[in-house]
Motif scaffolding. Structure first.
Motif, PDB file in Angstrom:
ATOM      1  N   ILE A  37       0.838  -1.206   0.000  1.00 10.00           N
ATOM      2  CA  ILE A  37       0.000   0.000   0.000  1.00 10.00           C
ATOM      3  C   ILE A  37       0.875   1.259   0.000  1.00 10.00           C
ATOM      4  O   ILE A  37       0.527   2.265  -0.627  1.00 10.00           O
ATOM      5  CB  ILE A  37      -0.976  -0.023   1.200  1.00 10.00           C
ATOM      6  CG1 ILE A  37      -2.054  -1.092   0.948  1.00 10.00           C
ATOM      7  CG2 ILE A  37      -1.642   1.339   1.402  1.00 10.00           C
ATOM      8  CD1 ILE A  37      -2.979  -1.345   2.105  1.00 10.00           C
ATOM      9  N   LYS A  38       2.037   1.187   0.657  1.00 17.28           N
ATOM     10  CA  LYS A  38       2.977   2.317   0.594  1.00 17.28           C
ATOM     11  C   LYS A  38       3.551   2.473  -0.810  1.00 17.28           C
ATOM     12  O   LYS A  38       3.968   3.558  -1.218  1.00 17.28           O
ATOM     13  CB  LYS A  38       4.121   2.104   1.591  1.00 17.28           C
ATOM     14  CG  LYS A  38       3.735   2.369   3.032  1.00 17.28           C
ATOM     15  CD  LYS A  38       4.955   2.190   3.940  1.00 17.28           C
ATOM     16  CE  LYS A  38       4.584   2.425   5.396  1.00 17.28           C
ATOM     17  NZ  LYS A  38       5.756   2.214   6.281  1.00 17.28           N
ATOM     18  N   ASN A  39       3.620   1.329  -1.551  1.00 13.02           N
ATOM     19  CA  ASN A  39       4.042   1.355  -2.953  1.00 13.02           C
ATOM     20  C   ASN A  39       5.481   1.851  -3.133  1.00 13.02           C
ATOM     21  O   ASN A  39       5.794   2.572  -4.077  1.00 13.02           O
ATOM     22  CB  ASN A  39       3.079   2.223  -3.774  1.00 13.02           C
ATOM     23  CG  ASN A  39       3.082   1.844  -5.249  1.00 13.02           C
ATOM     24  OD1 ASN A  39       3.428   0.713  -5.606  1.00 13.02           O
ATOM     25  ND2 ASN A  39       2.703   2.770  -6.097  1.00 13.02           N
ATOM     26  N   GLU A  40       6.367   1.439  -2.219  1.00 11.93           N
ATOM     27  CA  GLU A  40       7.749   1.920  -2.274  1.00 11.93           C
ATOM     28  C   GLU A  40       8.751   0.829  -2.652  1.00 11.93           C
ATOM     29  O   GLU A  40       9.873   1.121  -3.056  1.00 11.93           O
ATOM     30  CB  GLU A  40       8.143   2.496  -0.905  1.00 11.93           C
ATOM     31  CG  GLU A  40       7.355   3.748  -0.527  1.00 11.93           C
ATOM     32  CD  GLU A  40       7.653   4.214   0.880  1.00 11.93           C
ATOM     33  OE1 GLU A  40       8.348   3.460   1.625  1.00 11.93           O
ATOM     34  OE2 GLU A  40       7.207   5.310   1.255  1.00 11.93           O
ATOM     35  N   ALA A  56      -3.854 -10.387  -0.880  1.00  9.09           N
ATOM     36  CA  ALA A  56      -2.601  -9.783  -0.410  1.00  9.09           C
ATOM     37  C   ALA A  56      -2.026  -8.805  -1.436  1.00  9.09           C
ATOM     38  O   ALA A  56      -1.537  -7.732  -1.081  1.00  9.09           O
ATOM     39  CB  ALA A  56      -1.582 -10.872  -0.086  1.00  9.09           C
ATOM     40  N   PHE A  57      -2.106  -9.168  -2.734  1.00  4.51           N
ATOM     41  CA  PHE A  57      -1.603  -8.239  -3.758  1.00  4.51           C
ATOM     42  C   PHE A  57      -2.731  -7.495  -4.471  1.00  4.51           C
ATOM     43  O   PHE A  57      -2.564  -6.367  -4.915  1.00  4.51           O
ATOM     44  CB  PHE A  57      -0.715  -8.950  -4.787  1.00  4.51           C
ATOM     45  CG  PHE A  57      -1.405  -9.990  -5.636  1.00  4.51           C
ATOM     46  CD1 PHE A  57      -2.219  -9.629  -6.699  1.00  4.51           C
ATOM     47  CD2 PHE A  57      -1.200 -11.346  -5.412  1.00  4.51           C
ATOM     48  CE1 PHE A  57      -2.840 -10.579  -7.500  1.00  4.51           C
ATOM     49  CE2 PHE A  57      -1.820 -12.305  -6.204  1.00  4.51           C
ATOM     50  CZ  PHE A  57      -2.648 -11.921  -7.243  1.00  4.51           C
ATOM     51  N   GLY A  58      -3.918  -8.129  -4.573  1.00  6.88           N
ATOM     52  CA  GLY A  58      -5.011  -7.529  -5.328  1.00  6.88           C
ATOM     53  C   GLY A  58      -5.580  -6.273  -4.688  1.00  6.88           C
ATOM     54  O   GLY A  58      -5.821  -5.269  -5.379  1.00  6.88           O
ATOM     55  N   ILE A  59      -5.784  -6.311  -3.377  1.00  4.20           N
ATOM     56  CA  ILE A  59      -6.364  -5.146  -2.691  1.00  4.20           C
ATOM     57  C   ILE A  59      -5.442  -3.929  -2.748  1.00  4.20           C
ATOM     58  O   ILE A  59      -5.898  -2.826  -3.078  1.00  4.20           O
ATOM     59  CB  ILE A  59      -6.756  -5.517  -1.241  1.00  4.20           C
ATOM     60  CG1 ILE A  59      -8.000  -6.412  -1.281  1.00  4.20           C
ATOM     61  CG2 ILE A  59      -7.013  -4.273  -0.393  1.00  4.20           C
ATOM     62  CD1 ILE A  59      -8.438  -6.940   0.054  1.00  4.20           C
ATOM     63  N   PRO A  60      -4.123  -4.056  -2.460  1.00  5.95           N
ATOM     64  CA  PRO A  60      -3.255  -2.875  -2.593  1.00  5.95           C
ATOM     65  C   PRO A  60      -3.216  -2.302  -4.003  1.00  5.95           C
ATOM     66  O   PRO A  60      -3.175  -1.081  -4.182  1.00  5.95           O
ATOM     67  CB  PRO A  60      -1.882  -3.415  -2.184  1.00  5.95           C
ATOM     68  CG  PRO A  60      -2.170  -4.547  -1.271  1.00  5.95           C
ATOM     69  CD  PRO A  60      -3.406  -5.190  -1.833  1.00  5.95           C
TER      70      PRO A  60
END
Length: 531
Positions: A37-40, A56-60
């Motif tokens: 979610i931070k996308n860093e 785990a990956f789809g929601i972010p």
């Protein structure tokens, strides 16, 4: 504060998760959401099938695209090893989107290429697909990955086992350097770490320890049954289980229709859904089921997607699932919200290897039960009736019928009146004649095969032939007619390879390649057991 708010999820996503019955994140979600979610950073997640990795990956990805959506082009690509998994992942990601402005589309071999191309051209945000199909579209310049922001490799070790490494690298070459790369795998072979080194930037590795993939609140059991006796076994189970409220999963639409028809003829409160019924009819059936007016819903996997009911008591696998992912998704529909649930699987002799595979891959114990005999069913029926009447008496809910009861008792002795009343209202519910004779099939283990119904085969083709693992599998499947999905645990050495298949398929393969080897030796033969 809602536990999901702590991860920075939007109100829309939290509402969807609550509607789907999520009460808290799974371990892999707890670890990955803060990073994605931070996308860093890029991420490698090691977790087993059924651990909740799609969320785990789809929601972010959905959350981040909603915050900063630009233009009508592909922004995220999710690569899956099989058609079945691609459909499942695409549907699940779409369920996290809800009615918000994000489009999800799945491509795979077997559906119309022209329709896929037209849909992609109209503007897709998240594209889910199999390696081969994506390569086809890339070659024909039907898709453009030059602006993607996310690249997800799901079930990476499975793709490597199936020989997709070259396709994966070809696809990655068509993506920009500046993107977020996410890789999920149950194991971490060297080839996966090589992909990480070559194509990922700064990344973090998350490893969730192996554990039982099925809920502790779900009691899992199976019955060994002949195919022709499945419906009779289902009647018996429905008659002995208390307060049955659940889904019965079948493989095909025809199975769904036939079973629904037979259940209704027997007087069971059942209904059905599958891909051929109209949307209006589907909504009506689901509404009746959710409100509890219908107690038994017969469905295919595809038709049941998106159906979320938190208080189901049972899930019955009338047809055993083809893979572990389907099994965990099916039985995860019961045992929710802290309540106990029961998952029952019907296993025919030829499908024994599948239940063993499921137990091994989910790291769970599924107990074999004996087929309930008629005397036991009669006892359970009587117990349920006595318990039900006892509950009415305890709750003083009999008052309105007292006068009628007194009139009835004037007819004859009390036991005769009660017996007649049971016959009138319950019809033949307590009649043994309504049940047909069934018995558990005898299973004889062949000395040529393992106890779990699988066979390890020796294949006289290895790395020295210049063929990739995928080419070896394709060669075997084309020559024998066996589906590639049924080939498990491929191990390719320099001069030869090993594969694992079920006993029936092993016979087909051995028979098909008996005369195709060099020097008079069959190309495929039963592997020698280790001493």
């Amino acid at each position: 504060m809602n536990i999901f708010e702590e991860y920075g999820l939007s109100k829309g996503t939290i509402q969807i998760l609550e509607q789907k019955g999520f009460s808290k994140p799974s371990p892999i979600q707890e670890e990955t959401w803060p990073i994605l979610i931070k996308n860093e950073k890029d991420l490698i997640g090691q977790s087993q099938t059924g651990s909740g990795k799609t969320a785990a990956f789809g929601i972010p990805i959905v959350e981040n695209l909603l915050k900063n959506k630009k233009g009508k082009h592909i922004k995220a690509v999710v690569l899956c090893p099989s058609r079945e998994l691609a459909i499942q992942v695409g549907n699940e990601i779409n369920s996290f989107v809800g009615k918000r402005d994000i489009s999800v589309f799945t491509i795979y071999g077997g559906q119309s290429y022209i329709k896929e191309k037209r849909k992609i051209k109209s503007g897709i945000d998240i594209l889910v697909g199999t390696p081969g199909r994506i390569i086809d579209h890339l070659k024909n310049k039907a898709i453009d990955f030059s602006k993607i922001e996310y690249f997800v490799l799901d079930e990476a070790d499975e793709m490597l086992n199936m020989g997709f490494i070259d396709d994966i690298e070809e696809i990655l070459k068509n993506t920009p350097t500046e993107k977020r790369t996410i890789l999920f795998s149950a194991t971490m072979p060297k080839a996966i770490m090589k992909i990480a080194t070559n194509y990922m930037q700064e990344f973090e590795t998350i490893k969730v320890k192996s554990k039982t993939l099925t809920s502790d609140t779900v009691e899992q059991k199976y019955y060994l049954v002949k195919p022709r006796d499945k419906s009779e076994l289902l009647y018996r189970i429905l008659d002995i289980e208390v307060d049955f409220y659940g889904i019965v999963f079948c493989r095909t639409k025809i199975d769904v229709d036939e079973l629904n028809r037979s259940l209704k003829q027997k007087g069971y409160n059942a209904d059905s859904i599958h891909g051929d019924i109209s949307q209006n009819q589907r909504e009506k059936v689901i509404l009746n089921f959710k409100k509890g007016y219908t107690k038994i819903l017969i469905a295919t996997d595809v038709a049941a997607r998106g159906l979320d009911v938190n208080n189901l008591s049972h899930v019955i696998n009338y047809s055993i699932p083809e893979n572990t992912e389907d099994y965990t998704h099916r039985i995860g529909r019961t045992g929710r919200a802290g309540k106990d649930g029961i998952a029952i699987t019907f296993v025919t002799p030829q499908d024994r290897y599948k239940i063993n595979n499921i137990m091994r891959k989910t790291n769970s114990k599924i107990i074999k039960e004996d087929i309930p005999d008629i005397s036991y069913i009669m006892d359970r029926q009587r117990e349920k009736l006595i318990e039900g009447i006892g509950n009415i008496i305890d709750k003083n809910k009999f008052e309105e019928n007292i006068d009628l009861a007194k009139e009835l008792l004037k007819l004859d002795k009390s036991e005769i009146v009660v017996s007649s009343l049971i016959r009138l209202l319950m019809k033949d519910k307590f009649a043994e004649r309504k049940y047909q004779d069934i018995s558990e099939p005898k299973v004889i283990n062949s000395k040529s095969f393992d106890d779990d119904g699988q066979a390890r085969l020796f294949v006289a083709m290895g790395k020295s032939t210049g063929k990739s693992p995928k080419e070896i599998i394709d060669y075997i499947c084309e020559g024998s007619g066996v589906d590639s999905k049924n080939i498990d645990d491929l191990k390719v050495l320099n001069d030869f390879s090993f594969i694992t298949v079920n006993s029936e398929d092993s016979k087909k393969i051995i028979r098909s390649f008996y005369t195709k080897g060099d020097g008079g030796r069959p190309l495929v033969s039963k592997a020698k057991k280790k001493k």
